[in-house]
Design a protein around this motif. Structure first.
Motif, PDB file in Angstrom:
ATOM      1  N   ALA A  11       0.829  -1.212   0.000  1.00 25.63           N
ATOM      2  CA  ALA A  11       0.000   0.000   0.000  1.00 25.63           C
ATOM      3  C   ALA A  11       0.860   1.258   0.000  1.00 25.63           C
ATOM      4  N   LEU A  12       1.927   1.268   0.794  1.00 20.30           N
ATOM      5  CA  LEU A  12       2.812   2.434   0.824  1.00 20.30           C
ATOM      6  C   LEU A  12       3.571   2.589  -0.483  1.00 20.30           C
ATOM      7  N   SER A  13       3.906   1.474  -1.123  1.00 20.43           N
ATOM      8  CA  SER A  13       4.638   1.569  -2.397  1.00 20.43           C
ATOM      9  C   SER A  13       3.781   2.207  -3.473  1.00 20.43           C
ATOM     10  N   ILE A  14       2.468   2.009  -3.413  1.00 18.11           N
ATOM     11  CA  ILE A  14       1.576   2.672  -4.374  1.00 18.11           C
ATOM     12  C   ILE A  14       1.670   4.187  -4.231  1.00 18.11           C
ATOM     13  N   LEU A  15       1.870   4.650  -3.014  1.00 15.13           N
ATOM     14  CA  LEU A  15       2.008   6.090  -2.781  1.00 15.13           C
ATOM     15  C   LEU A  15       3.425   6.580  -3.058  1.00 15.13           C
ATOM     16  N   MET A  16       4.420   5.718  -2.910  1.00 15.98           N
ATOM     17  CA  MET A  16       5.814   6.129  -3.100  1.00 15.98           C
ATOM     18  C   MET A  16       6.216   6.199  -4.567  1.00 15.98           C
ATOM     19  N   GLY A  64      15.061  12.852  -3.668  1.00 18.13           N
ATOM     20  CA  GLY A  64      13.721  12.445  -4.067  1.00 18.13           C
ATOM     21  C   GLY A  64      13.257  11.183  -3.364  1.00 18.13           C
ATOM     22  N   ILE A  65      14.164  10.226  -3.195  1.00 23.24           N
ATOM     23  CA  ILE A  65      13.808   8.993  -2.489  1.00 23.24           C
ATOM     24  C   ILE A  65      13.464   9.287  -1.032  1.00 23.24           C
ATOM     25  N   MET A  66      14.256  10.151  -0.404  1.00 21.72           N
ATOM     26  CA  MET A  66      13.971  10.501   0.984  1.00 21.72           C
ATOM     27  C   MET A  66      12.643  11.246   1.108  1.00 21.72           C
ATOM     28  N   LEU A  67      12.334  12.087   0.129  1.00 23.69           N
ATOM     29  CA  LEU A  67      11.044  12.766   0.136  1.00 23.69           C
ATOM     30  C   LEU A  67       9.896  11.768   0.025  1.00 23.69           C
ATOM     31  N   SER A  68      10.071  10.758  -0.799  1.00 24.94           N
ATOM     32  CA  SER A  68       9.009   9.760  -0.943  1.00 24.94           C
ATOM     33  C   SER A  68       8.841   8.949   0.341  1.00 24.94           C
ATOM     34  N   ILE A  69       9.946   8.615   1.002  1.00 25.66           N
ATOM     35  CA  ILE A  69       9.854   7.889   2.270  1.00 25.66           C
ATOM     36  C   ILE A  69       9.180   8.757   3.330  1.00 25.66           C
ATOM     37  N   SER A  70       9.568  10.032   3.385  1.00 22.97           N
ATOM     38  CA  SER A  70       8.934  10.949   4.332  1.00 22.97           C
ATOM     39  C   SER A  70       7.449  11.111   4.037  1.00 22.97           C
ATOM     40  N   ARG A  71       7.088  10.973   2.757  1.00 19.63           N
ATOM     41  CA  ARG A  71       5.690  11.104   2.361  1.00 19.63           C
ATOM     42  C   ARG A  71       4.828   9.977   2.920  1.00 19.63           C
ATOM     43  N   VAL A  72       5.380   8.770   3.021  1.00 17.34           N
ATOM     44  CA  VAL A  72       4.554   7.614   3.371  1.00 17.34           C
ATOM     45  C   VAL A  72       4.791   7.102   4.783  1.00 17.34           C
ATOM     46  N   ILE A  73       5.891   7.471   5.421  1.00 20.14           N
ATOM     47  CA  ILE A  73       6.215   6.865   6.709  1.00 20.14           C
ATOM     48  C   ILE A  73       5.213   7.261   7.790  1.00 20.14           C
ATOM     49  N   GLU A  89       1.890   7.672   7.161  1.00 20.15           N
ATOM     50  CA  GLU A  89       0.531   7.323   6.749  1.00 20.15           C
ATOM     51  C   GLU A  89      -0.111   6.366   7.760  1.00 20.15           C
ATOM     52  N   THR A  90      -1.354   6.651   8.068  1.00 23.41           N
ATOM     53  CA  THR A  90      -2.080   5.835   9.045  1.00 23.41           C
ATOM     54  C   THR A  90      -3.181   5.007   8.412  1.00 23.41           C
ATOM     55  N   ALA A  91      -3.983   5.624   7.542  1.00 24.42           N
ATOM     56  CA  ALA A  91      -5.175   4.968   7.004  1.00 24.42           C
ATOM     57  C   ALA A  91      -4.879   3.658   6.277  1.00 24.42           C
ATOM     58  N   PRO A  92      -3.941   3.623   5.313  1.00 24.19           N
ATOM     59  CA  PRO A  92      -3.721   2.340   4.625  1.00 24.19           C
ATOM     60  C   PRO A  92      -3.179   1.254   5.541  1.00 24.19           C
ATOM     61  N   LEU A  93      -2.320   1.615   6.487  1.00 25.00           N
ATOM     62  CA  LEU A  93      -1.772   0.613   7.397  1.00 25.00           C
ATOM     63  C   LEU A  93      -2.822   0.120   8.373  1.00 25.00           C
ATOM     64  N   LEU A  94      -3.726   0.979   8.750  1.00 27.10           N
ATOM     65  CA  LEU A  94      -4.807   0.567   9.645  1.00 27.10           C
ATOM     66  C   LEU A  94      -5.705  -0.463   8.971  1.00 27.10           C
ATOM     67  N   SER A 120       2.619  -0.218  13.511  1.00 32.43           N
ATOM     68  CA  SER A 120       3.469   0.856  12.991  1.00 32.43           C
ATOM     69  C   SER A 120       3.288   2.078  13.878  1.00 32.43           C
ATOM     70  N   LEU A 121       4.249   2.986  13.821  1.00 26.86           N
ATOM     71  CA  LEU A 121       4.198   4.167  14.686  1.00 26.86           C
ATOM     72  C   LEU A 121       2.978   5.058  14.436  1.00 26.86           C
ATOM     73  N   PRO A 122       2.595   5.340  13.195  1.00 29.01           N
ATOM     74  CA  PRO A 122       1.392   6.162  13.003  1.00 29.01           C
ATOM     75  C   PRO A 122       0.145   5.509  13.591  1.00 29.01           C
TER      76      PRO A 122
END
Length: 361
Positions: A217-222, A271-280, A282-287, A307-309
């Protein structure tokens, strides 16, 4: 014979049509002092309920912008006054944007640091813990595992897609990929979670919860973030470098591998770090797909994974009898998440510094 006094030019004189150096700061200071003082005395006299220093500061800044422009208009003329007005507006907008960030960091550190350093938060899980005590070790481990697998999925796909779009992509296929990347960039995170859940239900049945599903799910956003950022960085590589490599008989794939990618290492890493910061965070998909658990789980392909979120969300939304302990853990979880993101960005800076091409004379 000209005397020394008469030969000396006028410097920072109002008669020379120029405001003295530092006059802008004087006007700002006077405006803030006046309105902070007015609001303070109004609060002390009971005219208003409490000393609202935020409103006083905002009004003082507005008056400063107007006063700075008017004074500059009277002394220096229209063009310098317009320059001072735009500079004041830009600076005020920057400070205004910075205030929420500073306030957020100060609040999270103030409320989360004592719990994070209590000796158990970083070393224990929430298994069999009710009320005070316990920690978020299971959530920290889960976040690192889920996000790490998501990065392993997203970074190769994003890099190869960006290389294709910049170096090879032509025609309708490239246009279609660009269109779908733009669409994926704006999809809500809950949609990614639902789509992943629907996919995993087909293979594992209803009620499936696992860490690997959260990574998907996070990879879809990354992926769209990696593609878009890498694409823009690759476009910045001068064509002269590619042409020089081709002139030496180097094939295109090797030119990309040895010339283009090393030249853009710093931007790609950012850019990779920005993408990781973008998804790390996230709460809804992991929930939806990873669920939550108070126990440790090191296997992303089996059972639920915290997960932390999600940990922060659960601590805040479902407090027990000792509600303050749950709120404290929520603040500590938020602070831990911020520190992880800051550490990742620091690592990205170090990588960019040491692996970016060095320009010599």
């Amino acid at each position: 014979m000209t005397t020394e006094a008469s030969a000396r030019p006028l410097v920072n004189s109002l008669t020379a049509g120029k405001l003295p150096k530092g006059m802008t700061w004087v006007i700002l200071g006077v405006s803030l002092v006046i309105f902070l003082g007015v609001f303070y005395f109004m609060a002390m006299s009971g005219v208003i309920d409490g000393f609202n220093w935020i409103l006083a500061t905002v009004i003082g800044v507005i008056v400063f912008i107007i006063a700075n422009y008017v004074i500059a208009l009277l002394v220096e003329g229209r063009r310098p006054a317009a320059d001072r007005l735009v500079t004041s507006l830009v600076s005020s907008a920057f400070v205004l944007a910075l205030i929420p960030l500073v306030w957020l960091v100060v609040t999270v550190v103030q409320d989360g640091l004592p719990t994070m350093l209590n000796g158990t938060f970083l070393t224990e899980s929430m298994r069999n813990v009710v009320g005070e005590g316990g920690g978020a070790l299971h959530a920290i481990v889960g976040t690192l595992i889920i996000t790490g697998i998501a990065a392993l999925i997203s970074v190769p796909i994003g890099l190869l897609t960006a290389i294709y779009l910049v170096e090879y992509g032509r025609g309708r296929l490239a246009q279609g990929i660009t269109f779908f990347v733009d669409v994926m960039t704006g999809i809500p995170s809950i949609v990614a979670g639902l789509a992943t859940f629907a996919l995993f239900v087909i293979f594992f049945g209803a009620g499936v919860k696992m860490g690997f599903a959260g990574s998907v799910a996070l990879s879809i956003l990354m992926i769209p973030v990696v593609v878009r950022s890498t694409e823009e960085v690759l476009k910045l590589v001068p064509n002269e470098l590619r042409e020089a490599s081709y002139a030496l008989g180097v094939p295109k794939w090797l030119t990309i591998l040895k010339v283009v990618l090393p030249t853009s290492t710093a931007g790609i890493t950012t850019g990779i770090m920005l993408s990781i910061s973008r998804v790390i965070g996230e709460t809804a998909p992991l929930l939806i797909v990873a669920g939550f658990t108070p126990s440790m789980n090191y296997n992303p392909f089996s059972e639920r994974m915290q997960s932390l979120p999600v940990f922060t969300y659960n601590q805040y939304i479902s407090p027990g009898t000792d509600a303050q302990a749950y709120f404290d853990r929520a603040w500590a979880g938020a602070l831990t998440l911020i520190l992880i993101v800051a550490l990742l960005n620091a690592i990205a800076r170090i990588v960019s510094h040491y692996f970016s091409p060095k320009l010599g004379r």
